[in-house]
Design an enzyme around this catalytic site. Structure first.
Site, PDB file in Angstrom:
ATOM      1  N   HIS A 231      22.465  39.934 -10.140  1.00 14.29           N
ATOM      2  CA  HIS A 231      23.045  38.770  -9.664  1.00 14.29           C
ATOM      3  C   HIS A 231      23.143  38.759  -8.447  1.00 14.29           C
ATOM      4  CE1 HIS A 231      26.156  41.598  -9.059  1.00 14.29           C
ATOM      5  NE2 HIS A 231      26.837  40.804  -8.294  1.00 14.29           N
TER       6      HIS A 231
HETATM    7  C1  UD1 Z   1      30.501  37.711  -6.530  1.00 15.29           C
HETATM    8  C2  UD1 Z   1      30.709  38.511  -5.319  1.00 15.29           C
HETATM    9  C3  UD1 Z   1      30.090  39.648  -5.434  1.00 15.29           C
HETATM   10  C4  UD1 Z   1      30.255  40.406  -6.652  1.00 15.29           C
HETATM   11  C5  UD1 Z   1      30.047  39.790  -7.818  1.00 15.29           C
HETATM   12  C6  UD1 Z   1      30.431  40.260  -9.368  1.00 15.29           C
HETATM   13  C7  UD1 Z   1      31.224  37.378  -3.073  1.00 15.29           C
HETATM   14  C8  UD1 Z   1      30.406  36.962  -1.826  1.00 15.29           C
HETATM   15  N1  UD1 Z   1      30.025  37.806  -3.963  1.00 15.29           N
HETATM   16  O1  UD1 Z   1      29.224  37.466  -6.799  1.00 15.29           O
HETATM   17  O2  UD1 Z   1      30.286  40.609  -4.391  1.00 15.29           O
HETATM   18  O3  UD1 Z   1      29.509  41.782  -6.993  1.00 15.29           O
HETATM   19  O4  UD1 Z   1      30.885  38.536  -7.649  1.00 15.29           O
HETATM   20  O5  UD1 Z   1      30.009  39.280 -10.491  1.00 15.29           O
HETATM   21  O6  UD1 Z   1      32.231  37.122  -3.411  1.00 15.29           O
HETATM   22  N2  UD1 Z   1      29.998  31.010 -11.619  1.00 15.29           N
HETATM   23  C9  UD1 Z   1      30.058  30.597 -12.788  1.00 15.29           C
HETATM   24  N3  UD1 Z   1      30.909  30.934 -13.657  1.00 15.29           N
HETATM   25  C10 UD1 Z   1      31.616  32.056 -13.102  1.00 15.29           C
HETATM   26  C11 UD1 Z   1      31.916  32.458 -11.911  1.00 15.29           C
HETATM   27  C12 UD1 Z   1      30.543  31.953 -10.925  1.00 15.29           C
HETATM   28  O7  UD1 Z   1      29.430  29.641 -13.221  1.00 15.29           O
HETATM   29  O8  UD1 Z   1      32.514  32.535 -14.006  1.00 15.29           O
HETATM   30  C13 UD1 Z   1      28.948  30.477 -10.435  1.00 15.29           C
HETATM   31  C14 UD1 Z   1      29.440  29.860  -9.174  1.00 15.29           C
HETATM   32  O9  UD1 Z   1      30.049  28.609  -9.303  1.00 15.29           O
HETATM   33  C15 UD1 Z   1      28.564  30.085  -8.440  1.00 15.29           C
HETATM   34  C16 UD1 Z   1      27.924  31.329  -8.741  1.00 15.29           C
HETATM   35  O10 UD1 Z   1      27.994  31.511 -10.204  1.00 15.29           O
HETATM   36  O11 UD1 Z   1      27.773  29.071  -8.293  1.00 15.29           O
HETATM   37  C17 UD1 Z   1      28.006  32.703  -8.144  1.00 15.29           C
HETATM   38  O12 UD1 Z   1      29.416  32.805  -8.159  1.00 15.29           O
HETATM   39  P1  UD1 Z   1      30.063  33.618  -6.662  1.00 15.29           P
HETATM   40  O13 UD1 Z   1      31.362  33.655  -7.154  1.00 15.29           O
HETATM   41  O14 UD1 Z   1      29.598  32.957  -5.436  1.00 15.29           O
HETATM   42  O15 UD1 Z   1      29.324  34.939  -6.484  1.00 15.29           O
HETATM   43  P2  UD1 Z   1      28.937  36.151  -7.342  1.00 15.29           P
HETATM   44  O16 UD1 Z   1      27.281  35.985  -7.463  1.00 15.29           O
HETATM   45  O17 UD1 Z   1      29.430  36.222  -8.921  1.00 15.29           O
END
Ligand code: UD1
Length: 383
Positions: A231
């Protein structure tokens, strides 16, 4: 004493479960000196299988506030969190703000608090990948710099902080720029308490029950399987890297199935890039109980997650890390973990070596399983 805890992303739910349980157990033993914990969920992770399931199965108290800030660019997400958390801090007036790890929620919490002089406690302080392209590296460096309590999981983390001039023991630092919190120096501490994720693994492995879906997978793959997670932005947001990783896992799956619970970010990028996944068994994100069930039954792990690298070791499984560097260097130094990046040849070679390595997992790298209790005791003793 009032502690205001900020959580937002999946790994923070696991860590907060440990400390919230330690707070409850402290309160049971000290009826005259209760700790009040106010939980604030930023909303960074919002899908039910990325958030709610952890609260239910790990019995984390329902958050007192949910700021509903999920998605958006780094700046937008962090900015909105800063504003929302500041409002809650002004209303709740806690004695300390507690943050975990390295996410945007961590940085926003720490920054909101330090500006209004609320002491910050950082759990998982001192980790470094030395890769400033990672948002997580920026988040943890800045959070450490403004924290009063730096709860480190390892001696390596303590040493990293010392080399940046962050040390609570001046006799051990030769650095003339040694950092100090002049506004609150009595509360400035760097402590190796061990890793709260180790506490979680020890506690929940005895009570975890898998879902029917995972129980069925264990039946279907009774001959053995690998577990994978992907991820990290550096892998998902680069077509060549994501394609290389998935192609390799696809090849490996022909002989030994790879189960990959897929993060929403990764799912979206696979579809955007039009990458074809043929043999990997993709499943939706799973809760902690399912994850530790798969970890304890698999033959090995492929991951770019920080937490899963350690969990592989907790469950005595070899791990191949799909990154060029890791914060958990002790796992590599002891041979439990191999860093292969996104290079298909290295991934395939490392898989070949999996079964040949004889690893002795008896060495204790992450404390004694009571990091949560130590954190609570330190915070209480400072009041
Ligand atoms: C985040 C953390 C990372 C951690 C990871 C665990 C930051 C910069 N990164 O990364 O350190 O290891 O979480 O998973 O804070 N999304 C969904 N549904 C959800 C959550 C997210 O669709 O329940 C989508 C978001 O809208 C976004 C993408 O997934 O487009 C990534 O989510 P984001 O919170 O930016 O970062 P992670 O990759 O999860």
């Amino acid at each position: 004493m009032k502690i205001l805890t900020i959580i937002g992303a999946r790994p923070q739910f696991v860590k907060a479960a440990v400390v919230s349980r330690a707070i409850s157990s402290y309160n049971e033993k000290n009826p005259a000196n209760q700790i009040v914990e106010v939980l604030v969920h930023t909303g960074q992770h919002y899908d039910s299988n990325m958030s709610d399931v952890f609260f239910q199965e790990m019995r984390i108290p329902v958050p007192n506030y949910n700021l509903g800030i999920g998605g958006g660019s780094h700046g937008s997400m962090t900015g909105k969190m800063l504003e929302g958390i500041e409002d809650v801090l002004i209303k709740e007036k806690p004695d300390v703000l507690l943050v975990y790890g390295d996410t945007n929620s961590t940085l926003a919490g720490a920054l909101a608090a330090v500006k209004i002089h609320v002491p910050v406690a950082h759990v998982e302080a001192g980790l470094r990948s030395f890769n400033m392209k990672m948002p997580e590296e920026i988040n943890r460096i800045l959070t450490d710099r403004i924290s009063n309590w730096l709860f480190c999981p390892t001696e390596v983390a303590v040493a990293n902080l010392r080399s940046e001039g962050i040390s609570s023991d001046s006799s051990q630092s030769n650095n003339s720029s040694q950092f100090n919190h002049s506004n609150n120096s009595n509360n400035f501490r760097v402590l190796n308490v061990g890793d709260v994720m180790y506490d979680a693994a020890l506690y929940y492995k005895n009570i975890a029950k898998p879902s029917e879906m995972v129980a069925n997978l264990l039946n279907d793959y009774a001959q053995g399987f690998y577990l994978a997670t992907v991820h990290r932005a550096e892998n998902t947001d680069d077509r060549a890297r994501l394609g290389g990783i998935l192609d390799s896992l696809d090849k490996i799956s022909i002989n030994k199935p790879v189960i990959l619970p897929i993060h929403p970010r990764t799912k979206k990028m696979i579809s955007d890039y039009g990458i074809k996944v043929r043999n990997i068994h993709l499943i939706d994100p799973i809760g902690y109980f399912d994850m530790i069930t798969l970890l304890s039954s698999c033959h090995g792990v492929f991951t770019d997650s920080g937490g899963v690298q350690k969990e592989a070791y907790f469950f005595h499984k070899p791990c191949i890390t799909l990154r060029e560097e890791t914060e958990w260097v002790e796992l590599v130094n002891h041979g439990f973990n191999k860093l292969v990046g996104a290079n298909p040849e290295l991934i395939l070679n490392a898989e070949q070596a999996f079964s040949k390595d004889k690893l002795d997992f008896s060495i204790a790298l992450y404390g004694d399983g009571d990091a949560g209790g130590k954190i609570v005791n330190h915070l209480v003793s400072a009041q």
